[in-house]
Write an enzyme that holds these catalytic residues in place. Structure first.
Site, PDB file in Angstrom:
ATOM      1  N   PHE A  67      -0.010 -67.819 -39.119  1.00  0.00           N
ATOM      2  CA  PHE A  67       0.764 -68.048 -37.892  1.00  0.00           C
ATOM      3  C   PHE A  67      -0.120 -68.143 -36.653  1.00  0.00           C
ATOM      4  O   PHE A  67       0.289 -68.696 -35.645  1.00  0.00           O
ATOM      5  CB  PHE A  67       1.804 -66.920 -37.709  1.00  0.00           C
ATOM      6  CG  PHE A  67       1.235 -65.665 -37.093  1.00  0.00           C
ATOM      7  CD1 PHE A  67       1.098 -65.539 -35.714  1.00  0.00           C
ATOM      8  CD2 PHE A  67       0.788 -64.613 -37.889  1.00  0.00           C
ATOM      9  CE1 PHE A  67       0.550 -64.397 -35.142  1.00  0.00           C
ATOM     10  CE2 PHE A  67       0.231 -63.473 -37.318  1.00  0.00           C
ATOM     11  CZ  PHE A  67       0.119 -63.362 -35.947  1.00  0.00           C
TER      12      PHE A  67
ATOM     13  N   LYS B  72       1.401 -76.445 -46.038  1.00  0.00           N
ATOM     14  CA  LYS B  72       2.432 -75.394 -46.053  1.00  0.00           C
ATOM     15  C   LYS B  72       2.071 -74.443 -44.919  1.00  0.00           C
ATOM     16  O   LYS B  72       1.307 -73.513 -45.097  1.00  0.00           O
ATOM     17  CB  LYS B  72       2.423 -74.682 -47.414  1.00  0.00           C
ATOM     18  CG  LYS B  72       3.731 -74.010 -47.819  1.00  0.00           C
ATOM     19  CD  LYS B  72       4.265 -72.992 -46.845  1.00  0.00           C
ATOM     20  CE  LYS B  72       3.524 -71.686 -46.818  1.00  0.00           C
ATOM     21  NZ  LYS B  72       3.932 -70.811 -45.687  1.00  0.00           N
TER      22      LYS B  72
ATOM     23  N   SER C 247      -4.177 -63.414 -44.496  1.00  0.00           N
ATOM     24  CA  SER C 247      -4.676 -62.043 -44.669  1.00  0.00           C
ATOM     25  C   SER C 247      -5.400 -61.898 -46.010  1.00  0.00           C
ATOM     26  O   SER C 247      -5.176 -62.688 -46.939  1.00  0.00           O
ATOM     27  CB  SER C 247      -3.513 -61.060 -44.548  1.00  0.00           C
ATOM     28  OG  SER C 247      -2.458 -61.456 -45.395  1.00  0.00           O
TER      29      SER C 247
ATOM     30  N   CYS D 160      -8.558 -64.063 -35.709  1.00  0.00           N
ATOM     31  CA  CYS D 160      -9.479 -63.566 -36.742  1.00  0.00           C
ATOM     32  C   CYS D 160     -10.892 -63.455 -36.192  1.00  0.00           C
ATOM     33  O   CYS D 160     -11.750 -62.847 -36.811  1.00  0.00           O
ATOM     34  CB  CYS D 160      -9.460 -64.472 -37.958  1.00  0.00           C
ATOM     35  SG  CYS D 160     -10.164 -66.062 -37.600  1.00  0.00           S
TER      36      CYS D 160
ATOM     37  N   GLU E 231      -7.748 -53.930 -40.669  1.00  0.00           N
ATOM     38  CA  GLU E 231      -7.486 -54.888 -39.587  1.00  0.00           C
ATOM     39  C   GLU E 231      -6.173 -54.516 -38.897  1.00  0.00           C
ATOM     40  O   GLU E 231      -5.160 -54.327 -39.566  1.00  0.00           O
ATOM     41  CB  GLU E 231      -7.368 -56.298 -40.184  1.00  0.00           C
ATOM     42  CG  GLU E 231      -7.115 -57.372 -39.151  1.00  0.00           C
ATOM     43  CD  GLU E 231      -6.940 -58.760 -39.771  1.00  0.00           C
ATOM     44  OE1 GLU E 231      -6.221 -58.879 -40.786  1.00  0.00           O
ATOM     45  OE2 GLU E 231      -7.512 -59.714 -39.239  1.00  0.00           O
TER      46      GLU E 231
HETATM   47  P1  NAD Z   1      -0.395 -64.072 -44.038  1.00  0.00           P
HETATM   48  O1  NAD Z   1      -1.402 -63.762 -45.075  1.00  0.00           O
HETATM   49  O2  NAD Z   1       0.808 -63.211 -43.909  1.00  0.00           O
HETATM   50  O3  NAD Z   1       0.183 -65.575 -44.249  1.00  0.00           O
HETATM   51  C1  NAD Z   1      -0.683 -66.670 -44.449  1.00  0.00           C
HETATM   52  C2  NAD Z   1       0.047 -67.715 -45.280  1.00  0.00           C
HETATM   53  O4  NAD Z   1       0.355 -67.159 -46.561  1.00  0.00           O
HETATM   54  C3  NAD Z   1       1.368 -68.172 -44.683  1.00  0.00           C
HETATM   55  O5  NAD Z   1       1.487 -69.567 -44.851  1.00  0.00           O
HETATM   56  C4  NAD Z   1       2.403 -67.424 -45.502  1.00  0.00           C
HETATM   57  O6  NAD Z   1       3.617 -68.122 -45.639  1.00  0.00           O
HETATM   58  C5  NAD Z   1       1.739 -67.286 -46.856  1.00  0.00           C
HETATM   59  N1  NAD Z   1       2.160 -66.075 -47.569  1.00  0.00           N
HETATM   60  C6  NAD Z   1       2.685 -64.941 -47.032  1.00  0.00           C
HETATM   61  N2  NAD Z   1       2.931 -64.040 -48.001  1.00  0.00           N
HETATM   62  C7  NAD Z   1       2.546 -64.601 -49.158  1.00  0.00           C
HETATM   63  C8  NAD Z   1       2.526 -64.137 -50.524  1.00  0.00           C
HETATM   64  N3  NAD Z   1       2.953 -62.924 -50.861  1.00  0.00           N
HETATM   65  N4  NAD Z   1       2.052 -64.974 -51.457  1.00  0.00           N
HETATM   66  C9  NAD Z   1       1.607 -66.197 -51.136  1.00  0.00           C
HETATM   67  N5  NAD Z   1       1.587 -66.679 -49.863  1.00  0.00           N
HETATM   68  C10 NAD Z   1       2.055 -65.889 -48.889  1.00  0.00           C
HETATM   69  O7  NAD Z   1      -1.188 -64.152 -42.663  1.00  0.00           O
HETATM   70  P2  NAD Z   1      -0.607 -64.292 -41.202  1.00  0.00           P
HETATM   71  O8  NAD Z   1       0.026 -63.009 -40.802  1.00  0.00           O
HETATM   72  O9  NAD Z   1       0.173 -65.549 -41.058  1.00  0.00           O
HETATM   73  O10 NAD Z   1      -1.968 -64.504 -40.372  1.00  0.00           O
HETATM   74  C11 NAD Z   1      -2.765 -63.444 -39.928  1.00  0.00           C
HETATM   75  C12 NAD Z   1      -3.906 -63.160 -40.888  1.00  0.00           C
HETATM   76  O11 NAD Z   1      -4.693 -64.328 -41.072  1.00  0.00           O
HETATM   77  C13 NAD Z   1      -4.861 -62.106 -40.351  1.00  0.00           C
HETATM   78  O12 NAD Z   1      -5.251 -61.276 -41.411  1.00  0.00           O
HETATM   79  C14 NAD Z   1      -6.034 -62.910 -39.848  1.00  0.00           C
HETATM   80  O13 NAD Z   1      -7.267 -62.221 -39.802  1.00  0.00           O
HETATM   81  C15 NAD Z   1      -6.075 -64.004 -40.851  1.00  0.00           C
HETATM   82  N6  NAD Z   1      -6.790 -65.166 -40.348  1.00  0.00           N
HETATM   83  C16 NAD Z   1      -8.011 -65.425 -40.879  1.00  0.00           C
HETATM   84  C17 NAD Z   1      -8.753 -66.505 -40.419  1.00  0.00           C
HETATM   85  C18 NAD Z   1     -10.095 -66.814 -40.997  1.00  0.00           C
HETATM   86  O14 NAD Z   1     -10.554 -67.927 -40.824  1.00  0.00           O
HETATM   87  N7  NAD Z   1     -10.740 -65.899 -41.698  1.00  0.00           N
HETATM   88  C19 NAD Z   1      -8.220 -67.317 -39.417  1.00  0.00           C
HETATM   89  C20 NAD Z   1      -6.962 -67.019 -38.901  1.00  0.00           C
HETATM   90  C21 NAD Z   1      -6.255 -65.937 -39.383  1.00  0.00           C
END
Ligand code: NAD
Length: 498
Positions: free
Chosen positions: A149, A173, A226, A281, A383
């Site tokens: 997000f 997605k 995450s 991040c 985090e």
């Molecule tokens: P998230 O892991 O909740 O969601 C990421 C994606 O995974 C979304 O599209 C979501 O729909 C999908 N998803 C959610 N639950 C799932 C499941 N159980 N199984 C499969 N897919 C699932 O992350 P978020 O809250 O949207 O974003 C924040 C996180 O992203 C933080 O941990 C942040 O550090 C990380 N992030 C990392 C980077 C990087 O480049 N390392 C960049 C941006 C954000």
């Protein structure tokens, strides 16, 4: 209520879904739209559309693919204000920050415009007697991107602009929390002349992700989110024969040495820790201050700066940051603050219970500052992803570097100093993927590459830059000769080029 749609084969696809998610307005706490959560059949439709588009798109010559990207870039620039409004309305980050999010995406589109050069193969004439060898970078086929997000414009652009430039066709997605901008990106790509089916967007949650990870026609998956989910995506996707890169969470350390320019450092750290409500991040949520005097000076100044931050709605041009993305996320951040107190850290500024006048139901949280944070505290190890800055005190640079190195996450780290020698050693030794020297958020430019180490990334090829081209292509090498009529002897040993 507004309903968000998928984009499949160039068309907005609505209609009845079995399940929906709520898209919230973080400024007010109200539900502003609903988003369909795709089941397997809907994902299959998108994959089929991409599969149908692949033969023609992959045969489209690279400069014609680049022309679509040039036009896409122009349209993004033309529509940046509208996109920023949409982005802020669902994410909650302030408009200036949304513009930065989109601009960082545009930078990668611009990089991808160079694809005729980037995707060129290699050629060796006379590698053997009358033998030439050439290699080419072929697209993989249908590929997918799953995005978080917190950067709903930049991260989709990281993925799909390089992937489609290389001749792949794509299923995006995006996060179901702020899906409107990803839809607009796909619409603008179509408006730019992208053929239907080359870039598709399906909304959804784990059901859609699992289908992409197991679908036999999906050749590669790029994920950002995450760490636990990144690890799951990596394990599941690779077990199903796919190429996977999965970027995860972070806890970036900013090391402050006594010889830094303290005023500049405090400014930099405050911006990097609290900007976008800490939902980045590459935020800098941990300061490791070297020496008691450095720590005292930093905390004294940082406290004043943090107290002066203006928290406001995302359209407030004077606000430093806006609300976090959801009530659930605010609750999680607040529980980490409580944990820090329970673990014995010194709470210098408490952002819990912050109410913005006139927007009492919004997901706001005030700036929070902890001093005396210790490495064994769980609130340090995990985090938080909110406007919370934790200060750890150490005696030496070696101890500071060791903390960043041994932390479970290894996205980025920064050092603030006027010593070139210290900075050089730190940059060389610290176990993270991206380092800033007097640069608090060292997100590499588009033509370099983005990626962390340890639990911040699973898989070994980074996002964008030359690594992106490598991820989205596979190499084929051709060894050829054109015999002049003489019949050569049968050879039963491995041929050499002698
Ligand atoms: P998230 O892991 O909740 O969601 C990421 C994606 O995974 C979304 O599209 C979501 O729909 C999908 N998803 C959610 N639950 C799932 C499941 N159980 N199984 C499969 N897919 C699932 O992350 P978020 O809250 O949207 O974003 C924040 C996180 O992203 C933080 O941990 C942040 O550090 C990380 N992030 C990392 C980077 C990087 O480049 N390392 C960049 C941006 C954000």
């Amino acid at each position: 209520m507004r309903e968000i749609e998928h984009v499949i084969a160039g068309k907005l696809v609505g209609g009845k879904a079995d399940r929906y998610g709520e898209v919230l307005d973080p400024n007010t706490g109200a539900t502003q739209a609903r988003v369909p959560l795709a089941g397997e059949a809907r994902v299959d439709e998108a994959v089929q559309a991409a599969k149908d588009a692949f033969p023609s798109w992959s045969k489209t010559n690279p400069q014609k693919r680049a022309r679509v990207l040039f036009e896409f870039k122009r349209l993004l620039e033309l529509n940046i204000q509208e996109l920023a409004q949409l982005l802020s309305a669902e994410h909650g980050k302030v408009i200036a920050d949304s513009i930065g999010d989109i601009q960082r995406g545009i930078d990668v589109v611009e990089f991808a415009c160079g694809i005729p050069h980037l995707q060129k193969g290699e050629y060796t004439q006379d590698a053997g007697p009358g033998i030439d060898v050439y290699s080419m970078r072929k697209p993989l086929g249908v590929v997918a991107g799953i995005t978080p997000f917190n950067f709903p414009a930049m991260i989709p652009c990281w993925m799909f602009s390089v992937a489609v430039a290389c001749g792949n066709t794509f299923v995006l997605k995006p996060s179901e929390k702020d899906p409107t901008v990803p839809v607009r990106l796909v619409e603008l790509f179509l408006e730019a002349g992208g053929p239907p089916g080359v870039l598709n967007c399906v909304h959804g949650d784990k059901v859609a992700v699992d289908r992409l990870l197991t679908h036999p026609d999906v050749k590669a998956v790029s994920f950002v989110g995450s760490s636990d989910i990144a690890q799951y995506v990596y394990a599941t996707g690779t077990a199903h024969g796919k190429r996977v890169q999965a970027m995860g969470g972070a806890k970036n350390h900013g090391v402050i040495l006594p010889d830094c320019n303290m005023e500049q450092t405090v400014n930099d750290v405050i911006g990097a820790a609290f900007g976008s409500a800490g939902e980045r991040c590459m935020a800098l949520p941990v300061v490791v201050a070297v020496g008691k005097e450095t720590a005292d000076r930093f905390v004294e100044k940082a406290l004043v700066e943090a107290q002066n931050l203006r928290v406001g709605i995302s359209t407030d041009g004077d606000a430093h940051y806006g609300p976090v993305v959801s009530a659930a996320h605010r609750q999680k951040i607040e529980s980490y603050i409580q944990m820090g107190i329970d673990e014995g850290a010194t709470l210098k500024l408490d952002g819990r219970g912050f109410k913005l006048q006139g927007n009492e139901e919004g997901f706001f949280i005030g700036p929070t500052l902890f001093d005396d944070v210790k490495p064994e505290m769980v609130s340090y190890q995990e985090e938080i992803f909110g406007p919370v800055l934790q200060v750890v005190r150490v005696n030496t640079l070696e101890e500071a570097a060791e903390l960043a190195t041994t932390h479970q996450y290894g996205n980025g780290a920064a050092i603030f100093t006027s010593s070139g020698k210290a900075a050089r050693e730190f940059a060389d030794q610290v176990e993270v993927g991206m380092v800033g020297v007097n640069v608090p958020i060292p997100v590499p430019v588009a033509y370099h590459t983005f990626g962390g180490w340890k639990r911040s990334a699973f898989g070994d090829v980074n996002q964008h830059g030359p690594e992106g081209v490598r991820f989205w292509t596979k190499i084929k090498t051709v060894t050829q000769r054109w015999p002049d009529g003489e019949v050569s002897d049968q050879a039963f040993v491995i041929p050499t080029m002698e």
